[in-house]
Enzyme design. Structure first.
Site, short mmCIF file in Angstrom:
data_model
loop_
_atom_site.label_atom_id
_atom_site.label_comp_id
_atom_site.label_asym_id
_atom_site.label_seq_id
_atom_site.Cartn_x
_atom_site.Cartn_y
_atom_site.Cartn_z
N GLU A 130 57.77 -3.66 24.21
CA GLU A 130 56.40 -3.13 23.58
C GLU A 130 55.09 -3.78 24.61
OE1 GLU A 130 55.56 -4.65 19.82
OE2 GLU A 130 56.96 -3.21 18.86
N TYR A 142 58.37 -2.61 34.11
CA TYR A 142 59.24 -2.10 34.19
C TYR A 142 59.48 -0.63 34.39
CZ TYR A 142 57.69 -5.46 30.31
OH TYR A 142 56.75 -6.92 29.60
C1 LIG Z 1 53.36 -8.89 34.53
C2 LIG Z 1 54.28 -9.61 34.98
C3 LIG Z 1 54.64 -10.49 34.60
C4 LIG Z 1 54.94 -9.42 37.03
O1 LIG Z 1 55.06 -10.75 37.20
P1 LIG Z 1 54.67 -10.36 38.74
O2 LIG Z 1 55.90 -12.08 39.19
O3 LIG Z 1 53.15 -10.54 39.62
O4 LIG Z 1 55.73 -9.08 39.63
P2 LIG Z 1 56.58 -9.13 40.46
O5 LIG Z 1 55.72 -9.37 41.56
O6 LIG Z 1 57.98 -9.14 40.49
O7 LIG Z 1 56.96 -7.69 41.54
C5 LIG Z 1 57.38 -6.73 40.35
C6 LIG Z 1 56.72 -5.30 40.40
O8 LIG Z 1 55.65 -5.68 39.41
C7 LIG Z 1 54.93 -4.19 39.88
N1 LIG Z 1 53.52 -5.31 39.41
C8 LIG Z 1 53.67 -6.55 39.46
N2 LIG Z 1 52.29 -6.16 39.35
C9 LIG Z 1 51.38 -5.21 39.84
C10 LIG Z 1 50.14 -4.89 39.39
N3 LIG Z 1 49.48 -6.14 39.62
N4 LIG Z 1 49.81 -3.73 40.04
C11 LIG Z 1 50.81 -3.08 40.16
N5 LIG Z 1 52.12 -3.51 39.86
C12 LIG Z 1 52.70 -4.38 39.74
C13 LIG Z 1 55.32 -3.50 41.26
O9 LIG Z 1 55.72 -2.71 41.19
C14 LIG Z 1 56.08 -4.46 41.31
O10 LIG Z 1 56.99 -4.29 42.53
P3 LIG Z 1 56.18 -4.29 44.04
O11 LIG Z 1 56.16 -5.50 44.67
O12 LIG Z 1 57.44 -3.78 44.56
O13 LIG Z 1 55.79 -2.87 44.10
C15 LIG Z 1 52.30 -10.65 35.54
O14 LIG Z 1 51.45 -9.55 36.13
C16 LIG Z 1 52.44 -11.34 34.33
O15 LIG Z 1 52.83 -12.83 33.50
N6 LIG Z 1 51.15 -10.65 33.43
C17 LIG Z 1 50.79 -11.13 32.67
C18 LIG Z 1 51.91 -11.74 31.23
C19 LIG Z 1 52.35 -9.79 30.77
O16 LIG Z 1 50.92 -9.52 31.18
N7 LIG Z 1 52.93 -9.36 30.79
C20 LIG Z 1 53.93 -8.18 30.01
C21 LIG Z 1 53.47 -8.19 28.45
S1 LIG Z 1 54.77 -9.42 27.79
#
Ligand SMILES: CC(C)(COP(=O)(O)OP(=O)(O)OC[C@H]1O[C@@H](n2cnc3c(N)ncnc32)[C@H](O)[C@@H]1OP(=O)(O)O)[C@@H](O)C(=O)NCCC(=O)NCCS
Length: 180
Positions: A130, A142
């Site tokens: 979710e 995702y």
């Molecule tokens: C969501 C989260 C886990 C992403 O982790 P991350 O290590 O920054 O993500 P990545 O660097 O591996 O990015 C992978 C892809 O995600 C997307 N993405 C990640 N951060 C993004 C942002 N701020 N805006 C838009 N797209 C984003 C992009 O598609 C990216 O691919 P790309 O680099 O080729 O464009 C991180 O932002 C986080 O911890 N958020 C807070 C907790 C949360 O909301 N968790 C999810 C709900 S449980």
């Protein structure tokens, strides 16, 4: 954390950096660190160390992390973590978290891929989760990993500042049939 440290950590070249990251199975010794990381997730309610310990000792929960340290009695440095609960050949992601100073370096993608492979080894064929409709970063992560929308729950999340938000239910067939 400097940009160079982030690059070297991600590439596994942290020869000068104190704690290069590696993939680990997170166990109860990481409860306090998981609770700390969860507090930076932007959620309305935190997870206490005790709650984290209960999850990390639950035999149907799979927990993977990217971490440094942890050797010779050193505290682990948790950069990212993901937890899923298994039921038969399905699992649900409970949370994925990346330390704010290490976001947008590919850690979330790398960890989600490794976690899905780990779940497949445990017989899981379909992964659900979710996500809050307005969580653009998570939704993009995702989508990049083959998740598709399977439904929604209006007013499901309490927001930190008050009010509610819609939850989207996403699904990924780990055999690749939904594109993941
Ligand atoms: C969501 C989260 C886990 C992403 O982790 P991350 O290590 O920054 O993500 P990545 O660097 O591996 O990015 C992978 C892809 O995600 C997307 N993405 C990640 N951060 C993004 C942002 N701020 N805006 C838009 N797209 C984003 C992009 O598609 C990216 O691919 P790309 O680099 O080729 O464009 C991180 O932002 C986080 O911890 N958020 C807070 C907790 C949360 O909301 N968790 C999810 C709900 S449980």
């Amino acid at each position: 954390v400097s940009l160079w440290r982030r690059i070297l950590d991600f590439r596994g070249l942290g020869f000068w950096a104190p704690q290069p990251l590696r993939l680990i199975a997170l166990d109860a010794t990481g409860s306090a660190e998981l609770s700390r990381l969860h507090a930076f997730g932007g959620f309305a309610r935190g997870w206490s160390s005790a709650e984290c310990e209960a999850l990390l000792t639950d035999r149907v929960v799979t927990a993977d992390a990217l971490a440094g340290g942890g050797k010779a009695g050193r505290r682990i440095d948790l950069a990212a973590a993901i937890l899923s609960r298994r039921a038969a050949d399905e699992a649900e992601v409970l949370v994925i978290l990346v330390d704010p100073s290490r976001r947008r370096c590919g850690l979330g993608h790398r960890l989600l891929q490794a976690h899905a492979a780990n779940l497949v080894r445990q017989g899981v064929r379909t992964l659900f989760l979710e996500v809050e409709e307005g969580n653009a970063a998570a939704r993009a992560l995702y989508a990049k990993n083959g998740f598709v929308t399977a439904g929604s729950r209006k007013g499901y999340y309490a927001l930190p500042g008050g009010g509610t938000a819609t939850a989207l239910i996403l699904r990924c067939d780990l055999d690749g049939s939904s594109g993941g």
